[in-house]
Design an enzyme around this catalytic site. Structure first.
Site, PDB file in Angstrom:
ATOM      1  N   GLU A  47      76.762 -24.468  12.223  1.00 10.23           N
ATOM      2  CA  GLU A  47      76.452 -23.438  13.213  1.00 10.23           C
ATOM      3  C   GLU A  47      77.695 -23.168  14.074  1.00 10.23           C
ATOM      4  O   GLU A  47      78.422 -24.095  14.452  1.00 10.23           O
ATOM      5  CB  GLU A  47      75.298 -23.933  14.087  1.00 10.23           C
ATOM      6  CG  GLU A  47      74.833 -22.966  15.147  1.00 10.23           C
ATOM      7  CD  GLU A  47      73.709 -23.551  16.005  1.00 10.23           C
ATOM      8  OE1 GLU A  47      72.977 -22.764  16.616  1.00 10.23           O
ATOM      9  OE2 GLU A  47      73.571 -24.792  16.060  1.00 10.23           O
ATOM     10  N   LYS A 132      71.015 -15.390  15.337  1.00 16.46           N
ATOM     11  CA  LYS A 132      69.955 -16.318  15.742  1.00 16.46           C
ATOM     12  C   LYS A 132      68.935 -15.592  16.608  1.00 16.46           C
ATOM     13  O   LYS A 132      69.285 -14.929  17.586  1.00 16.46           O
ATOM     14  CB  LYS A 132      70.569 -17.491  16.495  1.00 16.46           C
ATOM     15  CG  LYS A 132      69.623 -18.659  16.731  1.00 16.46           C
ATOM     16  CD  LYS A 132      70.388 -19.836  17.323  1.00 16.46           C
ATOM     17  CE  LYS A 132      69.514 -21.073  17.470  1.00 16.46           C
ATOM     18  NZ  LYS A 132      70.271 -22.225  18.011  1.00 16.46           N
ATOM     19  N   CYS A 166      70.079 -23.716  13.142  1.00 18.06           N
ATOM     20  CA  CYS A 166      69.639 -24.819  13.997  1.00 18.06           C
ATOM     21  C   CYS A 166      68.146 -24.737  14.320  1.00 18.06           C
ATOM     22  O   CYS A 166      67.311 -24.848  13.437  1.00 18.06           O
ATOM     23  CB  CYS A 166      70.483 -24.845  15.263  1.00 18.06           C
ATOM     24  SG  CYS A 166      70.497 -26.449  16.111  1.00 18.06           S
TER      25      CYS A 166
END
Length: 319
Positions: A47, A132, A166
């Site tokens: 990430e 994200k 994540c």
């Protein structure tokens, strides 16, 4: 019709050259070359590997973290941009698919960054950019929200490929949205999280989430997590307690999980390195005979999910 190729995947566990974009991209290109030389056709990176995770959000108050945000903004990249072109060229040279996390600048706002994942084809073409959807906890001080436009699975020569960053891998609806598009290979990118609460074991949390994704979907999950370098400890450790915290163990795990939820080989914990695994996507066929949550083992007359893939913008033009 889905294909079921067999190939080698590589999960990179490494630290960026903190806040140094050019040096981090160069390091990524070296790692791509190394993994490809070992036969990897899919190479997954952590990430926001390019080129920093905002650990200061967890150790400083928002006012103290302001100058750090500006440093992160200046080291972030534009998509498309020269750094993306360099990574695409490295993927093309290696003949490998590359999935890598970056800090992406908003094209119009100097105050907004996105935690983005680039999916690059083996021909060097940018397949997609996933932002994200929801920054996790303290991350809300740094990143804006993505939208459903990037919740997509990409048809590739190594199968149907998807990715989440994540904490998104904890979101059952996000995971199901990819599975329902026929995802066969899932890339989960993470950061080392030594700043978590004392009773939270990040390595175990990653293992649990990855096993769940693979077992529920009968897919392969390639997990790439960052590490904390001593350079980062010295740069971010504003006092001895913070330096001790950043050196916490068991806060990173990378590896590959099969359709039975078990790791293929031994995952790597904390240390820098590359985990390799040979994947045979046909292994998912018999597994799905038992539980196919996107097919016979579901009740779509009872349950339904709508994915809005509209690209959101602060301004719409009518001319």
């Amino acid at each position: 019709m889905a294909s079921f190729p067999a190939f080698r995947a590589a999960a990179v566990q490494a630290a960026p050259v903190f806040l140094d974009t050019a040096a981090t991209v160069e390091k990524a290109c070296r790692l791509i070359e190394t993994a490809a030389a070992k036969g990897a056709r899919l190479i997954a990176f952590p990430e926001v590997f390019v080129s920093a995770y905002p650990y200061w959000n967890w150790t400083l108050n928002p006012v103290q973290g302001g100058p750090w945000f500006e440093r992160l903004y200046r080291s972030a990249i534009d998509v498309p941009g020269p750094e993306v072109a360099t990574l695409c060229a490295a993927a093309r040279e290696a003949g490998a698919h590359v999935v890598i996390g970056v800090n992406e600048r908003d094209p119009y706002s100097a105050g907004t960054l996105y935690n983005s994942v680039l999916l690059i084809g083996a021909d060097g073409e940018l397949l997609g950019v996933h932002r994200k959807l929801v920054p996790t906890w303290a991350e809300k001080l740094t990143w804006g929200h993505g939208d459903g436009s990037s919740v997509r699975v990409h048809e590739t020569s190594i199968g149907r490929l998807g990715a989440l960053a994540c904490g998104e891998n904890t979101n059952p609806l996000a995971r199901f949205a990819l599975l329902a598009q026929g995802e066969q290979v899932h890339v989960a990118s993470y950061i080392a999280l030594p700043v978590a609460p004392p009773d939270y074991d990040m390595a175990d949390a990653i293992r649990l989430r990855s096993a769940a994704q693979s077992f529920e979907g009968k897919t392969f999950t390639v997990v790439a997590c960052s590490t904390i370098s001593e350079e980062m400890v010295e740069l971010l450790g504003h006092d001895e307690a913070t330096r001790k915290l950043l050196r916490r163990e068991h806060c990173a795990l990378s590896g590959v999980f099969g359709p039975d939820g078990r790791p293929i080989g031994e995952p790597l914990i904390d240390a820098e390195g590359i985990v390799y695994a040979d994947l045979d996507l046909a292994k998912s066929i018999q597994a799905k005979q038992m539980h196919d949550v996107i097919g016979h083992y579901n009740r779509f007359d009872v349950f339904s999910l709508t994915l809005d893939r509209t690209r959101r913008s602060g301004l719409s033009f009518t001319d």
